[in-house]
Enzyme design. Sequence first.
Site, PDB file in Angstrom:
ATOM      1  N   SER A 195      47.761  38.655  37.521  1.00 35.33           N
ATOM      2  CA  SER A 195      47.711  38.551  39.445  1.00 35.33           C
ATOM      3  C   SER A 195      48.121  36.948  39.447  1.00 35.33           C
ATOM      4  CB  SER A 195      46.151  38.455  39.359  1.00 35.33           C
ATOM      5  OG  SER A 195      45.954  38.855  40.259  1.00 35.33           O
ATOM      6  N   HIS A 227      44.648  47.194  38.143  1.00 36.87           N
ATOM      7  CA  HIS A 227      44.664  45.511  38.321  1.00 36.87           C
ATOM      8  C   HIS A 227      44.235  45.163  36.616  1.00 36.87           C
ATOM      9  CE1 HIS A 227      46.439  42.329  39.962  1.00 36.87           C
ATOM     10  NE2 HIS A 227      44.734  41.881  40.290  1.00 36.87           N
TER      11      HIS A 227
END
Length: 410
Positions: A270, A383
């Site tokens: 991320s 994610h």
Amino acid sequence: MQRYHPTEITIAYLGYDDKVQTYQISQLYTMDTDGSNKQAIELNLNRSISSIHWDKDGQGLYFMYDDKGNTKIGHTTLDGETSVVANNVGGTTVARPYGGGSFSVSENGTIAYNETTPYYPAELATTSRNQNERTKLTGLNDALLDYRELGQVEEIWYEASVDGRQIQGWIVKPPNFDPDKKYPLIVENHGGPISNYGDRFSPEIQLYASAGYVVFYPNPRGSTGYGEEFGNLLYHDYPGNDYHDVMDGVETMLEKGYIDEDNLFVTGGSAGGTMTSWMVGKTDQFDAAAVIKPVMNWISKTLTADNYYGYANYRYPGQPWENFEEYWENSPVSLVGNIETPTMVMVGTDDLRTPPSEAKQLYSALKVRDIETAYVEMPGASHFIANRPSQLIDKVNNIIAWFERYRTDK
């Protein structure tokens, strides 16, 4: 959260007056049920708090907060007099050493919470506000961990070359570490970037250490748990001087004498993937990189991701079409022409936060430039790419396999 008395009901809640900046700490407020008599309780902690619970007398509140990589339970009176009730809360976050965990308060004031250290994931513990002892109730992982040698974890502090600030980080050494030997180094960048790593259990980092690597994971500027000003240093400057904070940590590691400077590797997911791609665009010091679920282009990210609302003005001035140059200059894809480091790219196919199109921009650019690269998709992963144990193992195995291709000390 409500406090019940025969003559009144008071509501406690969290919030802040939006200053339109990258990071703001949450504040504690109380008010009457009709919305009147709003009051802020000044805690003087300069830390964001969460998970508020009234105490059994209704005269104060318990809360959680992160402080320098450690999650704590605190208590405050309604006058703002605070105290620490418990340390080492967490161990419920899968894979990497992020904060987390929870707690509850019984009618007699006993507090039950998740406790962790770098050497075991969440166990159940109890304590109370009026005693300094805690009782660990469970040992759910003893049957496994009693027969494993984990890497030893060491906390370090070092000085930022940019402005002399103190930066905190952690080192995990391989099992059976020999200080007279040289070891390859993995730098692990945390996500967020408004978040923090800490002294918490991390199976992912322990797996890297077990493969023979020293692992360094820092909390550069922008990390939480160090106050609002430190967390907001990335305002209109991200990636920015946090890059120098990480590289200062690398130099600190090299000075220790047990790192092989010819075997340096870097990864992160991320915001950590964004930082990793930024790093290899700025330096060729690393022998290989693994960029996990990155943002490569702040323009396309802002206009396609599920949290688009958090960027314009909060991260960079204006909307992307109003401030194209600044969005572009802070995008790692703007540096892709500099990258010479072999770089693997990984993303989940169902990632809405950093969509696969972001990762593909890096992979495609490196292919066009004939830089060694690989593209790995995690089928069905959001994610939270390591949501299932099989996904965590796949992620770690791919990263280690990529680094082993370029490791020269074997």
